[in-house]
Design an enzyme around this catalytic site. Structure first.
Site, short mmCIF file in Angstrom:
data_model
loop_
_atom_site.label_atom_id
_atom_site.label_comp_id
_atom_site.label_asym_id
_atom_site.label_seq_id
_atom_site.Cartn_x
_atom_site.Cartn_y
_atom_site.Cartn_z
CB SER A 182 42.20 36.30 35.63
OG SER A 182 41.38 36.39 34.48
CE1 TYR B 16 45.06 40.32 34.15
CE2 TYR B 16 43.69 38.61 33.16
CZ TYR B 16 43.93 39.50 34.18
OH TYR B 16 43.06 39.59 35.23
#
Length: 257
Positions: free
Chosen positions: A151, A164
Site C-alpha cells: 500500500s 496498517y
C-alpha cells in the site's frame, strides 16, 4: 502464441475472491493460467470460481484458508500442487484494513492481528510456496514470481492507520529480503503499493474521504480495477523476469503529490 500467454502456468492468489485480488485473478485466468484462490469465505470462493472459469483455457480452484494459520497454508499449497503440479506465481494479496485506532489508543491485540494477516500471512505463504519453487531450481523451468499487495500508506502518513502502515512497510522489507535471498533460484519478488481503489473496505469509509482522495491524486480518479488484470499478468509472466526487489507505487501519482 500471444505475447502474455500464461497457458500451462499456475498462479496462486490469497484473498483472490474479491476486491483487488479478484481483479488480478480475472487477468490471470484470461491469460490462460490455472488459478488457485486461497481465502476464508466459502460463499465468496464459490462465486469467484463460477465467475473465473471459462475466461481462459486454464482451470480455477478456490480453497478455504486463513493465512494466519501455518498448517492451513501448508494444506492449501499441497492441494494446489496436487491439482496443478506446480506454482509459478504467488500473489500475497490477503489483507485487512487494520484496527483504525489513533496511536494513543493502540492495543496489543489489534496491532498483532493486523500484523498477523498483512505481514506474517504473506511470509508464511512465501515459506511454503518457495519450498516448491526451490525444488524446481535444478529443472529446465526453474524460478518463480512472488508479488505482494502492499500500500502507498507504507511510504505515506495517514491518520489512524499506524498498524496498517507498519504492516505494509514490513511487507516491503520482506519483499526486498526475499528478492535478494532467492535470486540464486531465479525467484523474483516485488510489491505493488496500491493507492486509492474503490473496494468493499473503502465503501465503508466516509464518502468525503473518496472526494478528498480524488483531489490529491494527480490523475484525479481512483484506480481502475480492469487495469489490474494486465498488471497481474505482466508480473506473472516471463516479461518481468529482470524486475526484482521493487516496491512499485500503483496510485495515479498519489505518492508524488
Amino acid at each position: 502464441m500471444a505475447l502474455f500467454d500464461l497457458a500451462g502456468r499456475t498462479a496462486l492468489i490469497t484473498g483472490g475472491n474479491g476486491g483487488l485480488g479478484l481483479a488480478m485473478a480475472r487477468g490471470l485466468a484470461k491469460a490462460g493460467a490455472h488459478v488457485a484462490i486461497l481465502a476464508r469465505s466459502v460463499d465468496k470462493n464459490a462465486a469467484a470460481v463460477e465467475e473465473l472459469r471459462g475466461l481462459g483455457d486454464g482451470d480455477v480452484i478456490a480453497l478455504t484458508c486463513d493465512v494466519t494459520e501455518d498448517d492451513a497454508i501448508a494444506a492449501a499449497i499441497e492441494r494446489t500442487l496436487g491439482a496443478f503440479g506446480r506454482i509459478d506465481a504467488c500473489f500475497a494479496n490477503a489483507g485487512i484494513s487494520g484496527a483504525g485506532t489513533a496511536i494513543p489508543d493502540i492495543t496489543a491485540q489489534g496491532w498483532d492481528h493486523t500484523m498477523a494477516v498483512n505481514t506474517r500471512g504473506a511470509a508464511l505463504v512465501y515459506k511454503h510456496v518457495t519450498r516448491h519453487m526451490i525444488e524446481r531450481a535444478g529443472r529446465a523451468d526453474p524460478g518463480g514470481k512472488l508479488i505482494a499487495t502492499s500500500s502507498g500508506q507504507s511510504i505515506m502518513g495517514v491518520n489512524r492507520s499506524s498498524d496498517y502502515a507498519a504492516s505494509k512497510a514490513a511487507l516491503n522489507g520482506l519483499t526486498r529480503a526475499a528478492a535478494f535471498e532467492l535470486a540464486r533460484y531465479q525467484i523474483t519478488a516485488n510489491a505493488l503499493l496500491f493507492g486509492f481503489y474503490e473496494t468493499d473496505i473503502t465503501a465503508k469509509a466516509d464518502p468525503k474521504f473518496a472526494a478528498w482522495m480524488a483531489k490529491r491524486i494527480p490523475l484525479r480518479r481512483p484506480g481502475d480495477h480492469a487495469g489490474l488484470e494486465g498488471l497481474a499478468v505482466f508480473f506473472a509472466s516471463p516479461h518481468s523476469d529482470y524486475i526484482t526487489g521493487q516496491c512499485l507505487p500503483v496510485d495515479g501519482g498519489l505518492s508524488i503529490s
